[in-house]
Design a protein around this motif. Structure first.
Motif, PDB file in Angstrom:
ATOM      1  N   PRO A 113       0.815  -1.223   0.000  1.00  8.40           N
ATOM      2  CA  PRO A 113       0.000   0.000   0.000  1.00  8.40           C
ATOM      3  C   PRO A 113       0.847   1.270   0.000  1.00  8.40           C
ATOM      4  CG  PRO A 113      -0.868  -1.578   1.569  1.00  8.40           C
ATOM      5  CD  PRO A 113       0.448  -2.134   1.070  1.00  8.40           C
ATOM      6  N   GLU A 114       1.974   1.254   0.709  1.00  8.46           N
ATOM      7  CA  GLU A 114       2.836   2.439   0.763  1.00  8.46           C
ATOM      8  C   GLU A 114       3.371   2.793  -0.620  1.00  8.46           C
ATOM      9  OE1 GLU A 114       3.480  -0.391   2.697  1.00  8.46           O
ATOM     10  OE2 GLU A 114       2.318   0.398   4.379  1.00  8.46           O
ATOM     11  N   ARG A 115       3.756   1.782  -1.372  1.00  2.00           N
ATOM     12  CA  ARG A 115       4.303   2.033  -2.715  1.00  2.00           C
ATOM     13  C   ARG A 115       3.235   2.621  -3.634  1.00  2.00           C
ATOM     14  NH1 ARG A 115       6.222  -1.940  -7.320  1.00  2.00           N
ATOM     15  NH2 ARG A 115       7.308  -0.404  -8.579  1.00  2.00           N
ATOM     16  N   ILE A 116       2.036   2.079  -3.576  1.00  4.18           N
ATOM     17  CA  ILE A 116       0.957   2.581  -4.430  1.00  4.18           C
ATOM     18  C   ILE A 116       0.594   4.006  -4.028  1.00  4.18           C
ATOM     19  CG2 ILE A 116      -1.516   2.341  -4.881  1.00  4.18           C
ATOM     20  CD1 ILE A 116      -1.077  -0.569  -5.271  1.00  4.18           C
ATOM     21  N   ILE A 138      -7.925   2.421  -0.772  1.00  2.00           N
ATOM     22  CA  ILE A 138      -7.102   1.458  -1.504  1.00  2.00           C
ATOM     23  C   ILE A 138      -6.902   0.236  -0.631  1.00  2.00           C
ATOM     24  CG2 ILE A 138      -4.852   1.044  -2.569  1.00  2.00           C
ATOM     25  CD1 ILE A 138      -4.591   4.144  -2.745  1.00  2.00           C
ATOM     26  N   ASP A 139      -7.047  -0.931  -1.249  1.00  2.00           N
ATOM     27  CA  ASP A 139      -6.754  -2.183  -0.569  1.00  2.00           C
ATOM     28  C   ASP A 139      -5.878  -2.999  -1.506  1.00  2.00           C
ATOM     29  OD1 ASP A 139      -6.725  -4.333   1.188  1.00  2.00           O
ATOM     30  OD2 ASP A 139      -8.679  -5.079   0.537  1.00  2.00           O
ATOM     31  N   THR A 140      -4.648  -3.290  -1.090  1.00  4.54           N
ATOM     32  CA  THR A 140      -3.742  -4.081  -1.906  1.00  4.54           C
ATOM     33  C   THR A 140      -2.663  -4.685  -1.027  1.00  4.54           C
ATOM     34  OG1 THR A 140      -2.299  -4.082  -3.860  1.00  4.54           O
ATOM     35  CG2 THR A 140      -2.204  -2.133  -2.438  1.00  4.54           C
ATOM     36  N   SER A 141      -2.069  -5.735  -1.531  1.00  4.31           N
ATOM     37  CA  SER A 141      -0.885  -6.327  -0.926  1.00  4.31           C
ATOM     38  C   SER A 141      -0.195  -7.141  -2.011  1.00  4.31           C
ATOM     39  CB  SER A 141      -1.241  -7.186   0.291  1.00  4.31           C
ATOM     40  OG  SER A 141      -2.083  -8.253  -0.100  1.00  4.31           O
ATOM     41  N   PRO A 142       1.088  -7.407  -1.851  1.00  2.00           N
ATOM     42  CA  PRO A 142       1.791  -8.177  -2.881  1.00  2.00           C
ATOM     43  C   PRO A 142       1.096  -9.507  -3.154  1.00  2.00           C
ATOM     44  CG  PRO A 142       3.356  -7.208  -1.352  1.00  2.00           C
ATOM     45  CD  PRO A 142       1.980  -6.968  -0.787  1.00  2.00           C
ATOM     46  N   GLY A 143       0.834  -9.773  -4.423  1.00  3.60           N
ATOM     47  CA  GLY A 143       0.197 -11.012  -4.842  1.00  3.60           C
ATOM     48  C   GLY A 143      -1.311 -11.023  -4.740  1.00  3.60           C
ATOM     49  N   ALA A 144      -1.934  -9.927  -4.283  1.00  8.94           N
ATOM     50  CA  ALA A 144      -3.379  -9.930  -4.039  1.00  8.94           C
ATOM     51  C   ALA A 144      -4.149  -8.945  -4.905  1.00  8.94           C
ATOM     52  CB  ALA A 144      -3.652  -9.649  -2.569  1.00  8.94           C
ATOM     53  N   GLY A 145      -3.558  -8.387  -5.934  1.00  8.31           N
ATOM     54  CA  GLY A 145      -4.277  -7.449  -6.780  1.00  8.31           C
ATOM     55  C   GLY A 145      -4.496  -6.113  -6.099  1.00  8.31           C
ATOM     56  N   VAL A 146      -5.316  -5.291  -6.723  1.00  9.93           N
ATOM     57  CA  VAL A 146      -5.614  -3.953  -6.230  1.00  9.93           C
ATOM     58  C   VAL A 146      -7.121  -3.759  -6.208  1.00  9.93           C
ATOM     59  CG1 VAL A 146      -5.404  -1.474  -6.719  1.00  9.93           C
ATOM     60  CG2 VAL A 146      -3.443  -2.972  -7.074  1.00  9.93           C
TER      61      VAL A 146
END
Length: 165
Positions: A113-116, A138-146
């Motif tokens: 999330p910080e990168r996005i 925003i809801d995201t994490s590596p490997g989990a889409g956006v």
């Protein structure tokens, strides 16, 4: 030589700002004529990612609402094309339930999330929705889409009902 370079740099920054303002002022013809749903479906048809737009019962909204949501979702599409991976799929849901809202989801690579949140595209989305009284989460994490959720409150997003309603 220093003052000349400084002046050229200032002129270039000014020209870039004017170009950005001009680009933000262009109103897509399909959006103007047919509204948000049709304009987003046209974008989806030309996307290299498989994209679904769902928008049952969405009417027309004031131009400032439609253009800001359109460009917000266009930015999200561009980010998905760049970062989600070529096999990712995208779903856009538009709803009017006491206010206009959207959910944009891709099933791509995701990110922290910080990168996005540090990207210019997300900053533009926050600014666009904020300008019309809306919010973006925003809801995201590596490997989990956006997953992006945008909401325009009822008092701001006064739409007209779709034909036949």
């Amino acid at each position: 030589m220093g003052p000349l370079l400084d002046r050229l740099s200032a002129d270039l920054q000014e020209a870039s700002a004017e170009l950005r303002d001009l680009a933000h002022g262009i109103y897509p013809p399909q959006l103007a004529q047919y509204g948000l749903e049709t304009a987003l479906r046209a974008v989806a048809q030309h996307s290299p990612l498989r994209t679904t737009v769902r928008a049952a019962g969405i009417g027309r909204y004031p131009p400032e609402i439609e253009i800001n949501i359109y460009f917000c979702l266009l930015e999200a599409m561009q980010n998905a094309i760049k970062h989600a991976g070529e096999k990712a799929t995208v779903t856009i849901d538009l709803r009017d339930e006491g206010g206009l809202s959207f959910d944009f989801r891709d099933d791509g690579d995701g990110s922290s999330p910080e990168r996005i949140r540090s990207g210019h595209g997300i900053t533009n989305m926050y600014d666009r929705l904020g300008a019309i009284g809306g919010t973006l989460t925003i809801d995201t994490s590596p490997g989990a889409g956006v997953h992006l959720h945008g909401e325009i409150p009822a008092g701001t997003a006064q739409g007209t009902p779709p034909c036949g309603k």
